[in-house]
Scaffold this motif. Sequence first.
Motif, PDB file in Angstrom:
ATOM      1  N   ARG A 106      48.819  68.111  53.994  1.00  0.00           N
ATOM      2  CA  ARG A 106      50.004  68.052  53.139  1.00  0.00           C
ATOM      3  C   ARG A 106      50.013  66.834  52.213  1.00  0.00           C
ATOM      4  O   ARG A 106      50.287  66.989  51.009  1.00  0.00           O
ATOM      5  CB  ARG A 106      51.284  68.084  53.997  1.00  0.00           C
ATOM      6  CG  ARG A 106      52.565  68.211  53.181  1.00  0.00           C
ATOM      7  CD  ARG A 106      53.775  68.398  54.079  1.00  0.00           C
ATOM      8  NE  ARG A 106      53.986  67.242  54.950  1.00  0.00           N
ATOM      9  CZ  ARG A 106      54.933  67.198  55.889  1.00  0.00           C
ATOM     10  NH1 ARG A 106      55.703  68.253  56.101  1.00  0.00           N
ATOM     11  NH2 ARG A 106      55.078  66.130  56.635  1.00  0.00           N
ATOM     12  N   PRO A 107      49.734  65.606  52.707  1.00  0.00           N
ATOM     13  CA  PRO A 107      49.698  64.467  51.780  1.00  0.00           C
ATOM     14  C   PRO A 107      48.691  64.654  50.644  1.00  0.00           C
ATOM     15  O   PRO A 107      48.986  64.316  49.488  1.00  0.00           O
ATOM     16  CB  PRO A 107      49.302  63.296  52.686  1.00  0.00           C
ATOM     17  CG  PRO A 107      49.753  63.698  54.040  1.00  0.00           C
ATOM     18  CD  PRO A 107      49.552  65.182  54.097  1.00  0.00           C
ATOM     19  N   ARG A 156      49.440  55.247  57.266  1.00  0.00           N
ATOM     20  CA  ARG A 156      50.279  54.091  56.902  1.00  0.00           C
ATOM     21  C   ARG A 156      50.709  54.069  55.445  1.00  0.00           C
ATOM     22  O   ARG A 156      51.710  53.439  55.091  1.00  0.00           O
ATOM     23  CB  ARG A 156      49.567  52.778  57.229  1.00  0.00           C
ATOM     24  CG  ARG A 156      48.326  52.506  56.410  1.00  0.00           C
ATOM     25  CD  ARG A 156      47.677  51.199  56.837  1.00  0.00           C
ATOM     26  NE  ARG A 156      46.460  50.891  56.102  1.00  0.00           N
ATOM     27  CZ  ARG A 156      46.422  50.249  54.947  1.00  0.00           C
ATOM     28  NH1 ARG A 156      47.557  49.848  54.388  1.00  0.00           N
ATOM     29  NH2 ARG A 156      45.281  50.009  54.339  1.00  0.00           N
ATOM     30  N   GLY A 157      49.977  54.748  54.554  1.00  0.00           N
ATOM     31  CA  GLY A 157      50.311  54.668  53.137  1.00  0.00           C
ATOM     32  C   GLY A 157      50.201  53.238  52.632  1.00  0.00           C
ATOM     33  O   GLY A 157      49.230  52.531  52.926  1.00  0.00           O
ATOM     34  N   PRO A 160      54.659  60.750  49.845  1.00  0.00           N
ATOM     35  CA  PRO A 160      54.673  60.032  48.573  1.00  0.00           C
ATOM     36  C   PRO A 160      56.099  59.639  48.197  1.00  0.00           C
ATOM     37  O   PRO A 160      57.055  60.323  48.572  1.00  0.00           O
ATOM     38  CB  PRO A 160      54.122  61.066  47.583  1.00  0.00           C
ATOM     39  CG  PRO A 160      54.476  62.384  48.182  1.00  0.00           C
ATOM     40  CD  PRO A 160      54.448  62.198  49.665  1.00  0.00           C
ATOM     41  N   ARG A 161      56.221  58.543  47.503  1.00  0.00           N
ATOM     42  CA  ARG A 161      57.513  58.129  46.956  1.00  0.00           C
ATOM     43  C   ARG A 161      57.352  57.994  45.446  1.00  0.00           C
ATOM     44  O   ARG A 161      56.508  57.232  44.972  1.00  0.00           O
ATOM     45  CB  ARG A 161      57.975  56.807  47.556  1.00  0.00           C
ATOM     46  CG  ARG A 161      59.222  56.250  46.861  1.00  0.00           C
ATOM     47  CD  ARG A 161      59.575  54.869  47.360  1.00  0.00           C
ATOM     48  NE  ARG A 161      60.146  54.907  48.699  1.00  0.00           N
ATOM     49  CZ  ARG A 161      60.403  53.826  49.411  1.00  0.00           C
ATOM     50  NH1 ARG A 161      60.099  52.631  48.938  1.00  0.00           N
ATOM     51  NH2 ARG A 161      60.923  53.941  50.616  1.00  0.00           N
ATOM     52  N   GLY A 181      60.832  67.641  49.773  1.00  0.00           N
ATOM     53  CA  GLY A 181      60.399  66.637  50.750  1.00  0.00           C
ATOM     54  C   GLY A 181      59.861  65.356  50.165  1.00  0.00           C
ATOM     55  O   GLY A 181      59.294  64.537  50.894  1.00  0.00           O
ATOM     56  N   ILE A 182      60.056  65.137  48.852  1.00  0.00           N
ATOM     57  CA  ILE A 182      59.547  63.923  48.202  1.00  0.00           C
ATOM     58  C   ILE A 182      60.667  62.889  48.085  1.00  0.00           C
ATOM     59  O   ILE A 182      61.773  63.202  47.628  1.00  0.00           O
ATOM     60  CB  ILE A 182      58.974  64.233  46.803  1.00  0.00           C
ATOM     61  CG1 ILE A 182      57.896  65.301  46.891  1.00  0.00           C
ATOM     62  CG2 ILE A 182      58.444  62.964  46.139  1.00  0.00           C
ATOM     63  CD1 ILE A 182      56.684  64.897  47.679  1.00  0.00           C
ATOM     64  N   GLU A 183      60.393  61.655  48.489  1.00  0.00           N
ATOM     65  CA  GLU A 183      61.377  60.583  48.342  1.00  0.00           C
ATOM     66  C   GLU A 183      61.318  60.013  46.928  1.00  0.00           C
ATOM     67  O   GLU A 183      60.242  59.852  46.346  1.00  0.00           O
ATOM     68  CB  GLU A 183      61.120  59.467  49.362  1.00  0.00           C
ATOM     69  CG  GLU A 183      62.232  58.434  49.400  1.00  0.00           C
ATOM     70  CD  GLU A 183      62.065  57.422  50.522  1.00  0.00           C
ATOM     71  OE1 GLU A 183      61.938  56.231  50.205  1.00  0.00           O
ATOM     72  OE2 GLU A 183      62.050  57.838  51.696  1.00  0.00           O
TER      73      GLU A 183
END
Length: 517
Positions: free
Chosen positions: A32-33, A54-55, A106-107, A409-411
């Motif tokens: 998904r990422p 961790r991004g 992702p943001r 689902g994206i911030e």
Amino acid sequence: MGNIYLFEIIVTCWVLLILYAFLRVVHVIWWRPNYWEKLLRRQGIRGTSYKLLRGDIVEIKASMMEAHSKPMSGLSHHITPRVFPFFHDLMQKYGKVCMTWIGTKPRLIIGEPEVIRSILGDKKNDFVKPPQNPLVDILQRGIATLDGDQWAKRRRQITPAFHFDKLKGMMPAFSTSCSEFINVWTKLATLEGSCEVDVAAEFQNITGDVIARTAFGSSFEEGKKIFELQKEQAILVIEAYYSLYIPGLRFVPTRKNSRRYKLDNEIKATIRDIIRKKEKEIENRSELRGTDFLGLLLDECKQQSDNCMTIEEVIEECKLFYFAGKDTTANLLTWTMVLLSMHLNWQEKAREEVLRICGKKSPDFESISHFKIVPMILNEVMRLYPPVCNLYRYSKRKTSIGGITIPAGIEILLVMLSLHHDPNYWGDDVEEFNPERFSEGVARSSKDNQNQIAFYPFGWGPRICLGQNFAMMEAKMALAMILQHFSFELSPSYTHAPRTVITLQPQYGAPIILHQL
């Protein structure tokens, strides 16, 4: 044979369960990422690449620690690189719409006014408040965390408490609190005609007293316990926010988790006791109409008995009113004192206006409404040093905005601070303190007069802060009374170091030298 067959079924179920769990983990942490990243990059959105699990959390924390390890050089208002070093660098490198990673998600960082206006306005149902880390959400669960029908219902229930006629009834509480701190400062300055105070700490107590009186009709001493507990709670919340949250972690009885829940229980218990006292007070005086926030909420509950808030909901709204009302106004007043100490000409202009309208009398509702220069100054302070520097949203469903398709689902991070410091909307003197920008009001303050979203210290659209008029009235009264009694300048010990701890604060306090007039 039957037992062997049953055993095979059990083994098969376990294998399938393990396989499902494995595929689910792979989906969440890898497939998904990577799908999201490819989708966003195909649309021209640049930014950092996904790092397993961790991004960019480690890099964000490291950049904050480095920025906060030393103060700013000089008294510059160019504060964005210190307050949000990672996000500032990202926008400088990749543009006003770019992406970073918080864990496996992702943001999107957005600094385009048109896109921001749409997210907060006509697309408000597509972009909701993001789901919180439960260890962050514990700070408050009032109206600020609700969405949809729940939010609309709660907004209707609370709005009457912030009508101008109700705020007018709170003016005596404002005046009493302000008079008390003016008397304290006067005594400190009496011997030598001047004194030094850390106004950052002082305003926390002052606005705390105002909130205690206007929220519960009580003194600061009765509410002081709540302030101290919420202050410690905010530090633990910030720590949790910048940490990777693993589902179920909140149930692990670590030392910090135990402290978080203990603080929450103590705050609720204190407010619950105050509610009981208020209910008895209302029962004993049937003619009493609420003049404080809690009284007004309980009044609304009595009038809307079939559609009222529960006691637990009232507690959460009181927690939010306490925390947001105290911290935001305290920091607005702190930065106002700092900036007027840097720009003495504007301090004198404000004083002349206050003395012309009020003389030496305490300001009242009528006189405050005639101020012009004072609100210009407060708005310019909030442009340069907004109490809350950004807003968060979350894409509830797949939607398109600004030519970009955003999956569910994206911030979304709306960078208020960067927009307030953008020369495209404020001119080449964007980093200068110039209240004249607001001489024709907020709507005509920026270069693009049609683009009012260039200034949004209280948010925007239907979710604009309910308490903005409360905060502005309190700030105007406090500043006016200070100007009536003192001139002030920065102490030589002042160190310029803005940072965020929920709200924008001076890292080393704000020592100011007061001179009695």
